[in-house]
Motif scaffolding. Sequence first.
Motif, mmCIF file in Angstrom:
data_model
loop_
_atom_site.group_PDB
_atom_site.id
_atom_site.type_symbol
_atom_site.label_atom_id
_atom_site.label_comp_id
_atom_site.label_asym_id
_atom_site.label_seq_id
_atom_site.Cartn_x
_atom_site.Cartn_y
_atom_site.Cartn_z
ATOM 1 N N GLU A 1 129.174 43.419 73.933
ATOM 2 C CA GLU A 1 129.184 42.124 74.363
ATOM 3 C C GLU A 1 130.549 41.507 74.357
ATOM 4 O OE1 GLU A 1 126.659 40.557 75.565
ATOM 5 O OE2 GLU A 1 125.108 41.832 74.361
ATOM 6 N N HIS A 2 130.707 40.571 75.396
ATOM 7 C CA HIS A 2 132.141 40.150 75.816
ATOM 8 C C HIS A 2 133.079 39.807 74.468
ATOM 9 C CE1 HIS A 2 135.210 39.376 78.971
ATOM 10 N NE2 HIS A 2 135.610 38.783 77.968
ATOM 11 N N THR B 1 144.039 45.197 80.044
ATOM 12 C CA THR B 1 143.665 46.008 80.718
ATOM 13 C C THR B 1 142.160 46.603 80.344
ATOM 14 O OG1 THR B 1 144.976 48.085 79.895
ATOM 15 C CG2 THR B 1 145.657 46.949 81.960
ATOM 16 N N SER B 2 141.970 46.251 78.900
ATOM 17 C CA SER B 2 140.607 46.699 78.154
ATOM 18 C C SER B 2 139.286 46.090 79.160
ATOM 19 C CB SER B 2 140.625 46.388 76.927
ATOM 20 O OG SER B 2 141.832 47.351 76.542
ATOM 21 N N GLN B 3 138.492 46.617 79.303
ATOM 22 C CA GLN B 3 137.018 45.995 79.812
ATOM 23 C C GLN B 3 136.484 45.072 78.652
ATOM 24 O OE1 GLN B 3 135.503 46.681 82.842
ATOM 25 N NE2 GLN B 3 137.466 47.530 83.475
ATOM 26 N N ASN B 4 135.649 44.330 79.092
ATOM 27 C CA ASN B 4 135.126 43.454 78.203
ATOM 28 C C ASN B 4 135.935 42.524 77.266
ATOM 29 O OD1 ASN B 4 132.671 43.674 79.144
ATOM 30 N ND2 ASN B 4 131.763 44.952 77.407
ATOM 31 N N ILE B 5 137.329 42.571 77.363
ATOM 32 C CA ILE B 5 137.954 41.847 76.270
ATOM 33 C C ILE B 5 138.756 40.949 77.137
ATOM 34 C CG2 ILE B 5 140.052 41.861 74.843
ATOM 35 C CD1 ILE B 5 139.171 44.673 73.890
ATOM 36 N N SER B 6 138.950 39.479 76.562
ATOM 37 C CA SER B 6 139.526 38.455 76.997
ATOM 38 C C SER B 6 140.541 38.031 76.173
ATOM 39 C CB SER B 6 138.781 37.322 77.650
ATOM 40 O OG SER B 6 137.831 37.883 78.802
#
Length: 333
Positions: free
Chosen positions: A121-122, A144-149
């Motif tokens: 999950e995010h 640049t990582s997916q799913n990480i904000s």
Amino acid sequence: MITDARVLQDEFLPPEVEHRDQEINELSRALQPIEYGESAETAFLFGPSGVGKSCIARFTLSKLREEVSTVRYEYINCWQNHSSFSVLRELLRGLGDSIEIHRQSTPKDLLLERLREYEGEHYLVILDEVDQLENMSILYELYTSQNISMILIANREEDLFIQLDERLQSRLHSSRRIMFKRYHLPELTSILSDRVRWGLEEGVIKQDQLELIADAAAGDARKAIGILRSSAWMAQESGSGTISTEIIRDSIPDTEVELRQKNRDRLTSDQQTLLSIIEEEGGVSPGTLYDLYCERVDEPKSDRMVRNYLSKMRHYNLVEAKGEKRSRVYYPS
DNA sequence: GGTCCACAGGAAAGATAGGGTC
DNA sequence: GACCCTATCTTTCCTGTGGACC
């Protein structure tokens, strides 16, 4: 007198936040894409201490979780975790990653790889005091990582961006910047009223006394709540049914000492020695400071290391440096 | 203007600490 | 227990800057 002591603590997350609607709305907009399964905008929260940056980040996150209960998050203070390795370690711990994380034996690249492999999950990462990171490249990796904000919190925009390389600056250039200003006196008084309502018995403190506290705190909510907390405890211990103005006046310097002591406790033994010398001397040149420090400790660190210490102590307003180069003098803040 | 000296801070190398492996 | 590996801490070396002095 005190009905709920948690309300008077710094880390208390209020059920409602006043006077920060614009900041909350801006941050909510930055995080909104998460509701649609996309990554959020990277958000920067800038402003002096005690203006509610961390509180707003946590509050907005809690509201987001009401909409998207599956979103995961981790709050990391970069003063305590200032290396890339320790930030990665905390992030993986936050995910409950099953990898065995040992302080000295797990290559950083492996931790990074595990984070990149994350497909759950995010994951929303709050990095507080982000300007304390020793190596900003970790921000690029997270960006640049997916799913990480990311929500990044710092005092001054210019101090942070000067540390970023061109690649990061250009990537983060369009990120959302949310500026926090100091609270005005009526705003701070209103915040204190809420805390009183939630955590103290009715009628123990008057409106003009809250204004006195707000005035003494000079726009710093952390300080204002600290004075209220200290006053409430003093009144409770004295057996008084109400908080007197005299108790408040006594609490103001006590709270300043308490806040200063909190920062002081974060220092190493060598750093505390340096601070003591600066306080005793009142104002001291770098050369004299180093000589006195060498006299006072059994195994003094190098002058370069002392400069690193002083730089960090300045950042946390424990010492003040006036003048440049040869005319530099260190003073206690 | 030239030189010396004190100071700040970056970069790189060395030292240290602690867990893993055999 | 010896050695290896790695992150972290510390030192060393260096450059740039600016004030003091001649």
